[in-house]
Design a protein around this motif. Structure first.
Motif, short mmCIF file in Angstrom:
data_model
loop_
_atom_site.label_atom_id
_atom_site.label_comp_id
_atom_site.label_asym_id
_atom_site.label_seq_id
_atom_site.Cartn_x
_atom_site.Cartn_y
_atom_site.Cartn_z
N THR A 35 53.82 42.96 46.49
CA THR A 35 53.47 41.64 46.99
C THR A 35 53.26 40.67 45.83
OG1 THR A 35 52.28 42.73 48.81
CG2 THR A 35 51.88 40.37 48.48
N PRO A 36 53.92 39.51 45.85
CA PRO A 36 53.71 38.55 44.75
C PRO A 36 52.33 37.89 44.84
CG PRO A 36 55.15 37.62 46.42
CD PRO A 36 54.92 39.04 46.82
N TYR A 37 51.80 37.53 43.67
CA TYR A 37 50.55 36.77 43.63
C TYR A 37 50.66 35.74 42.51
CZ TYR A 37 49.09 39.55 39.55
OH TYR A 37 49.01 40.15 38.31
N PRO A 38 50.01 34.60 42.64
CA PRO A 38 50.14 33.54 41.63
C PRO A 38 49.39 33.88 40.35
CG PRO A 38 48.57 32.90 43.31
CD PRO A 38 49.17 34.19 43.78
N ILE A 39 49.98 33.52 39.23
CA ILE A 39 49.33 33.65 37.92
C ILE A 39 49.10 32.25 37.38
CG2 ILE A 39 49.54 34.50 35.56
CD1 ILE A 39 51.30 36.73 36.58
N GLU A 40 47.85 31.92 37.11
CA GLU A 40 47.52 30.58 36.64
C GLU A 40 48.25 30.28 35.33
OE1 GLU A 40 43.56 27.86 35.57
OE2 GLU A 40 43.35 29.95 36.24
N GLY A 41 48.89 29.12 35.30
CA GLY A 41 49.60 28.69 34.10
C GLY A 41 50.99 29.25 33.96
N SER A 42 51.45 30.00 34.94
CA SER A 42 52.80 30.59 34.88
C SER A 42 53.58 30.18 36.12
CB SER A 42 52.71 32.11 34.81
OG SER A 42 54.01 32.69 34.89
N SER A 43 54.87 29.92 35.91
CA SER A 43 55.74 29.59 37.04
C SER A 43 56.23 30.85 37.76
CB SER A 43 56.94 28.77 36.57
OG SER A 43 57.69 29.51 35.61
N GLU A 44 56.05 31.99 37.10
CA GLU A 44 56.49 33.25 37.69
C GLU A 44 55.29 33.99 38.28
OE1 GLU A 44 59.60 34.37 37.99
OE2 GLU A 44 60.29 32.50 37.09
N PRO A 45 55.43 34.51 39.48
CA PRO A 45 54.30 35.24 40.07
C PRO A 45 54.16 36.63 39.47
CG PRO A 45 56.19 35.37 41.52
CD PRO A 45 56.58 34.46 40.38
N GLY A 46 52.96 37.18 39.58
CA GLY A 46 52.78 38.59 39.29
C GLY A 46 53.10 39.39 40.54
N ILE A 47 53.14 40.71 40.38
CA ILE A 47 53.42 41.58 41.52
C ILE A 47 52.28 42.57 41.69
CG2 ILE A 47 54.98 43.29 42.52
CD1 ILE A 47 56.19 40.52 42.39
N ASP A 48 51.69 42.55 42.88
CA ASP A 48 50.66 43.51 43.23
C ASP A 48 51.29 44.71 43.92
OD1 ASP A 48 48.17 42.80 42.34
OD2 ASP A 48 47.66 41.58 44.09
N VAL A 49 50.73 45.88 43.66
CA VAL A 49 51.20 47.12 44.30
C VAL A 49 50.07 47.69 45.14
CG1 VAL A 49 52.20 49.39 43.94
CG2 VAL A 49 52.67 47.56 42.30
N SER A 50 50.37 48.00 46.38
CA SER A 50 49.40 48.64 47.26
C SER A 50 50.10 49.73 48.05
CB SER A 50 48.76 47.62 48.21
OG SER A 50 49.74 46.98 48.99
N VAL A 51 49.35 50.43 48.87
CA VAL A 51 49.91 51.52 49.67
C VAL A 51 50.06 51.04 51.11
CG1 VAL A 51 49.62 53.92 50.41
CG2 VAL A 51 48.73 53.18 48.19
N ASP A 52 51.21 51.33 51.70
CA ASP A 52 51.44 50.98 53.10
C ASP A 52 50.26 51.45 53.96
OD1 ASP A 52 53.34 50.28 55.41
OD2 ASP A 52 52.82 52.39 55.82
N ILE A 53 49.70 50.53 54.72
CA ILE A 53 48.48 50.82 55.46
C ILE A 53 48.63 52.01 56.40
CG2 ILE A 53 46.94 49.90 57.26
CD1 ILE A 53 47.22 47.16 55.89
N ALA A 54 49.78 52.11 57.05
CA ALA A 54 49.98 53.21 58.00
C ALA A 54 50.06 54.56 57.30
CB ALA A 54 51.25 52.96 58.81
N GLN A 55 50.57 54.58 56.06
CA GLN A 55 50.73 55.84 55.34
C GLN A 55 49.53 56.19 54.46
OE1 GLN A 55 54.82 56.61 53.77
NE2 GLN A 55 55.18 54.47 54.32
#
Length: 251
Positions: free
Chosen positions: A119-139
């Motif tokens: 999932t992308p998330y905003p990084i202050e001062g950057s035009s490119e987002p960061g990427i968050d990693v999580s586990v599928d809720i169902a799994q």
């Protein structure tokens, strides 16, 4: 300054400090001083730096405990002078210059890889987002905590603390704390998140005292008594070592 170590519990990815709740309760009931700081799960350097800052503010010796990604954090933060030992729980144990991804890729992949959500998330001062990693809720329940009460794992699944994807490729900087300090480890032999062979390899390299528990990844909830027993053993050992007279020798 007290000679009794404070136990500092460091959580891993996809979780927060509450993942240690059953262990905290038992340690407090035993009269152990416990600190369970939050980790930002943003980068290994910043997360280890924050934990190190917490450790530096503790007056007296510290036993660091790390679960999962928290194992990498304590390996770096454990170089603080007042850290007297390390406990690893279903954890990554890195060497200098090694990353999570590099270590993990030496072994067969776990089912976790197919359950990750990016999932992308905003990084202050950057035009490119960061990427968050999580586990599928169902799994999440099956992969993370198969034998834990489903009423709890469904709550944990929707309250995850994601890990920034960049952290997977970030090398550990500096000599690992386990090179100079004693270590203990629990292998979760039924782990579906971190291949148990990754755990075994890291623990052996660190010269850790190891037990294996037939457990899923969230061993603190699945087998809290086993976790507390290892922490107690570590506390006993490091306390005895501190109480040895300096320069003592047999006559």
């Amino acid at each position: 300054m007290s000679n009794t170590p404070t136990v500092v519990l460091v959580h891993g990815a996809f979780a927060d400090a509450s993942s240690y709740a059953p262990v905290v309760r038992r340690l407090l009931d035993d009269g152990v001083t416990v600190v369970a700081p939050p980790s930002g799960n943003r980068s290994l350097a910043s997360d280890a730096g924050y934990v190190a800052s917490v450790v530096r503010q503790i007056d007296g010796p510290v036993l660091l405990v790390g679960h999962s990604y928290g194992g990498a954090i304590v390996t770096v933060a454990g170089n603080e002078p007042n850290v007297v030992g390390l406990v690893y729980l279903a954890a990554y144990v890195l060497a200098e210059g090694e990353s999570l991804g590099e270590l993990q890729n030496r072994f067969a992949p776990s089912p976790l890889g197919q359950a990750l959500v990016y999932t992308p998330y905003p990084i202050e001062g950057s035009s490119e987002p960061g990427i968050d990693v999580s586990v599928d809720i169902a799994q999440f329940p099956a992969i993370f905590a198969a034998e834990v009460d489903p009423a709890l794992t469904t709550v944990l699944a929707v309250s995850q603390r994601p890990l920034a994807a960049a952290a997977f490729g970030e090398p550990a900087v500096g000599a690992p704390a386990w090179a100079e300090k004693p270590a203990w480890g629990i292998v979760a032999s039924a782990d579906q998140a971190i291949n148990p062979d990754v755990q075994r390899f890291g623990y052996e390299r660190a010269g850790a005292s190891v037990i294996e528990v037939d457990s899923s990844h969230l061993v603190m909830h699945a087998h809290p008594d086993a976790v507390v027993a290892v922490i107690r053993d570590a506390l006993t050992s490091v306390t005895a070592a501190q109480n040895e007279p300096v320069g003592s020798s047999a006559l």
